[in-house]
Design an enzyme around this catalytic site. Structure first.
Site, PDB file in Angstrom:
ATOM      1  N   CYS A 115      46.013  32.441  38.509  1.00  0.00           N
ATOM      2  CA  CYS A 115      46.541  32.981  37.266  1.00  0.00           C
ATOM      3  C   CYS A 115      45.538  32.767  36.142  1.00  0.00           C
ATOM      4  CB  CYS A 115      47.867  32.308  36.929  1.00  0.00           C
ATOM      5  SG  CYS A 115      48.480  32.681  35.267  1.00  0.00           S
TER       6      CYS A 115
ATOM      7  N   GLU B 249      41.207  38.483  28.941  1.00  0.00           N
ATOM      8  CA  GLU B 249      42.258  37.597  29.413  1.00  0.00           C
ATOM      9  C   GLU B 249      42.247  36.261  28.684  1.00  0.00           C
ATOM     10  OE1 GLU B 249      45.022  37.107  30.316  1.00  0.00           O
ATOM     11  OE2 GLU B 249      45.235  36.826  32.486  1.00  0.00           O
TER      12      GLU B 249
ATOM     13  N   ARG C 125      38.549  43.296  33.805  1.00  0.00           N
ATOM     14  CA  ARG C 125      39.126  42.087  33.200  1.00  0.00           C
ATOM     15  C   ARG C 125      38.098  40.966  33.264  1.00  0.00           C
ATOM     16  NH1 ARG C 125      44.380  38.768  35.599  1.00  0.00           N
ATOM     17  NH2 ARG C 125      43.379  36.726  35.537  1.00  0.00           N
TER      18      ARG C 125
ATOM     19  N   HIS D 144      43.045  47.392  37.143  1.00  0.00           N
ATOM     20  CA  HIS D 144      42.021  46.495  36.594  1.00  0.00           C
ATOM     21  C   HIS D 144      41.507  45.560  37.684  1.00  0.00           C
ATOM     22  CE1 HIS D 144      44.685  42.943  36.158  1.00  0.00           C
ATOM     23  NE2 HIS D 144      45.574  43.723  35.568  1.00  0.00           N
TER      24      HIS D 144
ATOM     25  N   ASN E 286      47.057  40.824  27.075  1.00  0.00           N
ATOM     26  CA  ASN E 286      48.072  40.311  27.981  1.00  0.00           C
ATOM     27  C   ASN E 286      48.992  39.372  27.206  1.00  0.00           C
ATOM     28  OD1 ASN E 286      49.618  39.270  30.036  1.00  0.00           O
ATOM     29  ND2 ASN E 286      47.949  38.181  31.059  1.00  0.00           N
TER      30      ASN E 286
ATOM     31  N   GLU F  41      39.007  42.035  38.212  1.00  0.00           N
ATOM     32  CA  GLU F  41      38.643  40.854  37.433  1.00  0.00           C
ATOM     33  C   GLU F  41      37.397  40.166  37.975  1.00  0.00           C
ATOM     34  OE1 GLU F  41      41.645  37.443  38.985  1.00  0.00           O
ATOM     35  OE2 GLU F  41      42.551  39.355  38.409  1.00  0.00           O
TER      36      GLU F  41
ATOM     37  N   ASP G 200      50.276  32.919  42.894  1.00  0.00           N
ATOM     38  CA  ASP G 200      49.280  33.919  42.514  1.00  0.00           C
ATOM     39  C   ASP G 200      47.880  33.343  42.717  1.00  0.00           C
ATOM     40  OD1 ASP G 200      48.023  36.156  41.470  1.00  0.00           O
ATOM     41  OD2 ASP G 200      48.325  35.543  39.378  1.00  0.00           O
TER      42      ASP G 200
ATOM     43  N   ASP H 219      43.583  42.571  41.180  1.00  0.00           N
ATOM     44  CA  ASP H 219      42.922  41.277  41.378  1.00  0.00           C
ATOM     45  C   ASP H 219      41.400  41.436  41.367  1.00  0.00           C
ATOM     46  OD1 ASP H 219      45.313  39.942  41.363  1.00  0.00           O
ATOM     47  OD2 ASP H 219      45.489  39.780  43.533  1.00  0.00           O
TER      48      ASP H 219
ATOM     49  N   TYR I 277      53.526  48.621  34.213  1.00  0.00           N
ATOM     50  CA  TYR I 277      52.453  47.782  34.752  1.00  0.00           C
ATOM     51  C   TYR I 277      52.943  47.140  36.033  1.00  0.00           C
ATOM     52  CZ  TYR I 277      49.113  43.868  34.971  1.00  0.00           C
ATOM     53  OH  TYR I 277      48.159  42.965  35.371  1.00  0.00           O
TER      54      TYR I 277
ATOM     55  N   ASP J 270      47.470  45.877  38.746  1.00  0.00           N
ATOM     56  CA  ASP J 270      46.632  44.684  38.848  1.00  0.00           C
ATOM     57  C   ASP J 270      46.034  44.649  40.256  1.00  0.00           C
ATOM     58  OD1 ASP J 270      45.568  42.145  39.068  1.00  0.00           O
ATOM     59  OD2 ASP J 270      47.405  41.091  38.512  1.00  0.00           O
TER      60      ASP J 270
END
Length: 300
Positions: free
Chosen positions: A126, A191, A161, A116, A213, A118, A62, A91, A48, A89
């Site tokens: 985060c 998440e 996500r 993914h 996660n 989100e 982040d 975002d 990942y 990831d």
């Protein structure tokens, strides 16, 4: 030597086959290509690439400061050295639906097996922190549809996500997940679930693979592989585990070096030169270099 021995298409098919199997797909976060090689050696099903880790490696929080170029560059570096499928990831897709479409194609070119996207608003944060803002579900559906439409390899896994559980509640998050699946998502990333019961609720509500996660110091209970399997989770990420371990060791080592004036007391905690060379396949490079240097054309 040099590169993975499998193609991106093969790794994407392997990822989909793994998600369809009865085996939980365990994906530790690879902070760099060298760690990815160790993940493969340890027998994990995939790797990942965490956006939080890419940001932290650049000494950034982040909060959406990294770019597609930075994330795709690191994804390509990791994918180059491992035969494991790599989930990235991405975002929020680095912008509006058109940007998300480009993101998918750039990550395909980088060799990723999937990504993914989100449903947070920008600037994102985060998923285990307070103060998240969630986009309307219609906006996320448009992003997913754009990503699906841009995908050239149908085996590239598009995961949606949702961060809604901590903002709007579990029922709203499940309803969003259903809508995202209808929009074309291949997998759902639920998440910041509190524990096994919340994952079980998601599993009963959706028919596509479910990703968990297991990040440290967050909202979620750290469930075991057996517990995740029991509630029907199909894949699990450990996004920052290796970075945290490495940075903890670095901090301890620097403190010892500063206090003692030498690293001699730390040597038994280090990866040896021989072990590093083994992971790098150093001998194969030397052998190849010699074979080229000694090559003589056949002049018939």
């Amino acid at each position: 030597m040099l590169h993975t021995t499998t193609t991106p298409a093969q790794r994407r098919r392997a990822f989909r086959a793994g998600l369809a199997s009865d085996t939980l797909q365990r994906l530790p976060g690879a902070p760099n290509p060298l760690a990815a090689r160790l993940i493969a050696e340890a027998g994990f099903e995939g790797a990942y690439l965490s956006g939080a880790v890419v940001a932290a490696d650049l000494a950034l929080p982040d909060v959406g400061l990294t770019t597609l170029t930075e994330v795709a560059g690191r994804a390509g570096q990791v994918a180059r050295v491992t035969d494991l499928p790599l989930l990235v990831d991405a975002d929020t897709g680095f912008g509006e639906p058109l940007s998300a479409a480009r993101t998918v194609q750039v990550l395909e070119d980088a060799g990723a097996a999937g990504c993914h996207l989100e449903d947070q608003e920008n600037p994102k944060r985060c998923g285990h922190l307070a103060g998240k803002r969630i986009r309307p579900p219609e906006a996320m559906e448009r992003t997913i549809a754009a990503a699906v439409g841009a995908r050239r390899d149908p085996d590239f896994v598009l995961c949606a996500r949702t961060d809604a559980a901590a903002v709007e509640g579990l029922d709203a998050a499940i309803e969003r997940a259903r809508r995202y699946v209808d929009a074309g998502a291949d997998m759902i990333f639920a998440e910041a679930m509190a524990g096994a019961a919340e994952f079980e609720r998601f599993r009963a509500a959706i028919e596509v693979p479910l990703l968990a996660n297991m990040t440290e110091f967050g909202r979620s209970e750290l469930l075991t592989v057996a517990q995740l399997t029991d509630v029907g989770v199909d894949a699990v990420i450990y996004p920052v585990t290796l970075l945290r371990l490495a940075m903890g060791a670095i901090a301890d080592g620097l403190a010892a070096l500063a206090a003692e004036g030498t690293q001699a007391g730390l040597v038994d905690r280090m990866q040896t030169r021989d072990e590093l060379y083994r992971v790098l396949d150093y001998d194969a490079y030397a052998e190849f270099d010699s074979s080229v240097a000694d090559f003589r054309p056949n002049t018939g």
